[in-house]
Design a protein around this motif. Structure first.
Motif, mmCIF file in Angstrom:
data_model
loop_
_atom_site.group_PDB
_atom_site.id
_atom_site.type_symbol
_atom_site.label_atom_id
_atom_site.label_comp_id
_atom_site.label_asym_id
_atom_site.label_seq_id
_atom_site.Cartn_x
_atom_site.Cartn_y
_atom_site.Cartn_z
ATOM 1 N N UNK A 174 2.798 8.886 13.481
ATOM 2 C CA UNK A 174 1.375 8.907 13.837
ATOM 3 C C UNK A 174 0.974 10.226 14.490
ATOM 4 N N UNK A 175 1.955 10.938 15.044
ATOM 5 C CA UNK A 175 1.680 12.265 15.622
ATOM 6 C C UNK A 175 1.787 13.368 14.576
ATOM 7 N N UNK A 176 2.071 12.987 13.334
ATOM 8 C CA UNK A 176 2.173 13.962 12.245
ATOM 9 C C UNK A 176 3.464 14.755 12.243
ATOM 10 N N UNK A 177 4.508 14.243 12.912
ATOM 11 C CA UNK A 177 5.760 14.986 13.023
ATOM 12 C C UNK A 177 6.797 14.616 11.962
ATOM 13 N N UNK A 178 6.619 13.490 11.271
ATOM 14 C CA UNK A 178 7.580 13.083 10.251
ATOM 15 C C UNK A 178 6.952 12.057 9.326
ATOM 16 N N UNK A 238 5.627 4.101 24.894
ATOM 17 C CA UNK A 238 5.942 5.239 25.771
ATOM 18 C C UNK A 238 5.330 6.541 25.262
ATOM 19 N N UNK A 239 4.863 6.525 24.001
ATOM 20 C CA UNK A 239 4.207 7.713 23.428
ATOM 21 C C UNK A 239 2.687 7.625 23.553
ATOM 22 N N UNK A 240 2.224 6.762 24.460
ATOM 23 C CA UNK A 240 0.791 6.629 24.758
ATOM 24 C C UNK A 240 0.000 6.190 23.524
ATOM 25 N N UNK A 254 -3.321 -2.696 11.816
ATOM 26 C CA UNK A 254 -2.548 -1.654 12.461
ATOM 27 C C UNK A 254 -2.379 -0.451 11.536
ATOM 28 N N UNK A 255 -2.028 0.671 12.107
ATOM 29 C CA UNK A 255 -1.715 1.837 11.283
ATOM 30 C C UNK A 255 -0.269 1.756 10.784
ATOM 31 N N UNK A 256 0.599 1.191 11.630
ATOM 32 C CA UNK A 256 2.004 0.971 11.264
ATOM 33 C C UNK A 256 2.391 -0.446 11.691
ATOM 34 N N UNK A 257 3.123 -1.133 10.819
ATOM 35 C CA UNK A 257 3.636 -2.462 11.133
ATOM 36 C C UNK A 257 5.154 -2.377 11.252
ATOM 37 N N UNK A 258 5.709 -2.963 12.317
ATOM 38 C CA UNK A 258 7.163 -3.060 12.482
ATOM 39 C C UNK A 258 7.539 -4.542 12.462
ATOM 40 N N UNK A 278 0.080 0.562 16.404
ATOM 41 C CA UNK A 278 1.316 -0.070 15.926
ATOM 42 C C UNK A 278 1.299 -1.552 16.283
ATOM 43 N N UNK A 279 1.637 -2.389 15.314
ATOM 44 C CA UNK A 279 1.800 -3.824 15.573
ATOM 45 C C UNK A 279 3.261 -4.169 15.316
ATOM 46 N N UNK A 280 3.908 -4.772 16.309
ATOM 47 C CA UNK A 280 5.299 -5.196 16.193
ATOM 48 C C UNK A 280 5.324 -6.721 16.122
ATOM 49 N N UNK A 281 5.960 -7.251 15.096
ATOM 50 C CA UNK A 281 6.039 -8.692 14.911
ATOM 51 C C UNK A 281 7.427 -9.165 15.330
ATOM 52 N N UNK A 282 7.495 -9.962 16.386
ATOM 53 C CA UNK A 282 8.769 -10.473 16.880
ATOM 54 C C UNK A 282 9.157 -9.813 18.195
ATOM 55 N N UNK A 283 9.274 -10.623 19.267
ATOM 56 C CA UNK A 283 9.617 -10.081 20.589
ATOM 57 C C UNK A 283 11.041 -10.429 20.985
ATOM 58 N N UNK A 284 11.966 -10.303 20.031
ATOM 59 C CA UNK A 284 13.384 -10.374 20.351
ATOM 60 C C UNK A 284 13.838 -9.001 20.804
ATOM 61 N N UNK A 285 15.152 -8.765 20.913
ATOM 62 C CA UNK A 285 15.642 -7.466 21.365
ATOM 63 C C UNK A 285 15.142 -6.285 20.522
ATOM 64 N N UNK A 286 15.090 -6.458 19.198
ATOM 65 C CA UNK A 286 14.627 -5.356 18.336
ATOM 66 C C UNK A 286 13.144 -5.083 18.537
ATOM 67 N N UNK A 287 12.326 -6.152 18.499
ATOM 68 C CA UNK A 287 10.884 -5.980 18.584
ATOM 69 C C UNK A 287 10.415 -5.456 19.919
#
Length: 396
Positions: A319-323, A27-29, A151-155, A9-18
Motif C-alpha cells: 500500500x506504500x508502493x514499495x512492493x 504498526x504502519x499507521x 478493503x484495499x487488501x484482504x488477509x 487492510x481487512x484481516x479475517x480470523x483473530x488466531x495467532x496468524x491473523x
C-alpha cells in the motif's frame, strides 16, 4: 462496534496468524479491521498449545524473522514449562531429547495477541462471521449486525476451511491424508510427568498418527490424538481413539486413571503442506489457511505467527508502493517454506510405518535422540532418510 465502510487492510480470523498480521499492518499507521467469528476470542479452544522457547524456534525456522510476541509471552499465558520430549513406541520403548518449551494457555494467549493488535491501532470485530467474499468486498453477519465492508487488501487467516482462500482459488490439492483431526481432553487429577511432553504411537490407538500427554501444571494435563479420518476403523471416530488411549493404553492409562475430563477440544490440522498459491493482486492467506504447519508434529503456532507477520508487513509495503503483493509468496517460502515442505515429506515417509507397530518400534529404536529432534524441526538428516526408506521398502 459498527465498522467503517472501508479499510486499508481487512484481516479475517483473530488466531495467532491473523492477530499478528493485523498488529504488524497497523504498526504502519494504516486502517486495519480484524474480524473474528468467535464471540470470545480463543474459545472454543482448538489446539494443545505446545510452544518451544524462542531460541528453539529460531532453530526450527532459522531463516525466519520471528515476531517479538513470540519472545515476550506473558507469564499468565503459560500453563507450565517442559524440559524433555519423550517418544513412546507401540511396545513401550521410550526415547527422547531435551527441549525447552511451554504449555500455552491458548485462551489467554490468543486474547493477548488480539489485544496487541488493538494496541497497535487495529479495530477488532468479534462475534462476526464473513459470509461472502467478493474481491475485496466482504459481507459480514454476527453479534453487531450485517455489514458490507471493503478493503484495499484482504488477509485470510481463517483456518483450514478458509472462506477467503476458497473465494480466491487458493486451495490445497484434494488429499484425504493431508488433513488431520486433533481431538483432545483437558484433565484434572492426572498423574503425569510435569517436566516432559510425551508422544505415543501405535496402530490400535492412533493409526497413522500419534497421541500426546502435555502437563499443564500440578495435576492438570492436555491429552489428545492427531489422526486422519481416512485411517479410522469402521464405525470409529477420533473420540473413540482418544477414549481407548486414555482408558486402555498399557502405559498412558495408568497415568490417567482417576482423571476427570474438564474440557473437550477439537479441530482440523492441515498436514498436507501449503497450497500452490497463497497470494494474488489483492489477497493473502496465512496460518492454517496457508498450510503454515510443521506436519511432523502438527505444531503451527510459531509458523502461523511468522506467516502473519510477513503478510501484515507485505500488505503495508504494498500500500506504500514499495512492493507487489505477490512478494508475500516469495518471502514466506524463503523464511520457512523448506521446513514446511520437508516436514510433509517426512510425514509421508512415516505414514505407512505408523500402521505397523513392529516397524514403528524399529524406527524409534534406530533413530537417535538428536535425529528425533531434527525430525520434529522439519529436518531430514541423511541417515534418517535412509532408515525410513529402507523400512518402507520392507512394507512392499
Amino acid at each position: 462496534m459498527k465498522p467503517e465502510d472501508s479499510y486499508d487492510i481487512i484481516v479475517v480470523g483473530a488466531g495467532p496468524a491473523g492477530s499478528t498480521a493485523a498488529m504488524y499492518a497497523a504498526m504502519h499507521d494504516l486502517s486495519v479491521l480484524l474480524v473474528e467469528k468467535k464471540k470470545d476470542i480463543g474459545v472454543p479452544l482448538q489446539c494443545g498449545g505446545f510452544l518451544p522457547h524462542y531460541p528453539v524456534l529460531q532453530e526450527l525456522v532459522p531463516n525466519a524473522k520471528l515476531p517479538f510476541t513470540l519472545e515476550e509471552i506473558p507469564r499468565s499465558c503459560i500453563h507450565a514449562t517442559a524440559s524433555y520430549q519423550r517418544f513412546i513406541a507401540p511396545g513401550g520403548l521410550s526415547k527422547g531429547f531435551e527441549v525447552d518449551a511451554d504449555a500455552i494457555d491458548r485462551r489467554r494467549f490468543d486474547k493477548h495477541l488480539a489485544k496487541e493488535a488493538g494496541k497497535a491501532g487495529a479495530h477488532l470485530l468479534a462475534g462476526t462471521n464473513v459470509t461472502e467474499v467478493n474481491g475485496t468486498e466482504l459481507f459480514m453477519d454476527g453479534a453487531f449486525g450485517e455489514f458490507k465492508v471493503k478493503g484495499k487488501v484482504i488477509i485470510g487467516a481463517d483456518g483450514p476451511n478458509s472462506i477467503v482462500a476458497k473465494a480466491n482459488n487458493m486451495l490445497r490439492d484434494p488429499d484425504p491424508m493431508g488433513t488431520g483431526t486433533a481431538f483432545e481432553y483437558e484433565l484434572s487429577g492426572a498423574d503425569v510427568d510435569k517436566d516432559a511432553v510425551e508422544m505415543y504411537f501405535g496402530k490400535d490407538y492412533v493409526p497413522g498418527g500419534y497421541a500426546w500427554i502435555i502437563s499443564q501444571g500440578e495435576d492438570t494435563a492436555n491429552i489428545g490424538v492427531g489422526i486422519r479420518e481416512a485411517l479410522f476403523e469402521k464405525h470409529l471416530c477420533a473420540r473413540d481413539y482418544l477414549d481407548r488411549f486414555m482408558y486402555e493404553h498399557p502405559v498412558a492409562s495408568k497415568k490417567l486413571s482417576g482423571a476427570t475430563i474438564t474440557s473437550v477440544v477439537a479441530g482440523l490440522v492441515p498436514v498436507g503442506g501449503a497450497p500452490k498459491v497463497t497470494a494474488n493482486h489483492n489477497t493473502l492467506i496465512a496460518g492454517d489457511a496457508a498450510g503454515h504447519i510443521i506436519a511432523t508434529n502438527g505444531g503451527g503456532i510459531s509458523t502461523a505467527m511468522v506467516g502473519g507477520k510477513i503478510a501484515g508487513e507485505t500488505a503495508a509495503e504494498f500500500l506504500a508502493g514499495k512492493c507487489q503483493l505477490m512478494e508475500y509468496e516469495k518471502r514466506w517460502r524463503q523464511q520457512m517454506g523448506l521446513e514446511i515442505m520437508t516436514a510433509v515429506y517426512v510425514r509421508k515417509l512415516m505414514d505407512r510405518l505408523m500402521l505397523s507397530d513392529r516397524l514403528m518400534t524399529t524406527a524409534i529404536r534406530m533413530i537417535t535422540p538428536e535425529q528425533m529432534k531434527a525430525i520434529q524441526c522439519g529436518q531430514l538428516p541423511d541417515p534418517v532418510k535412509k532408515t525410513l526408506m529402507k523400512l518402507n521398502v520392507g512394507l512392499n
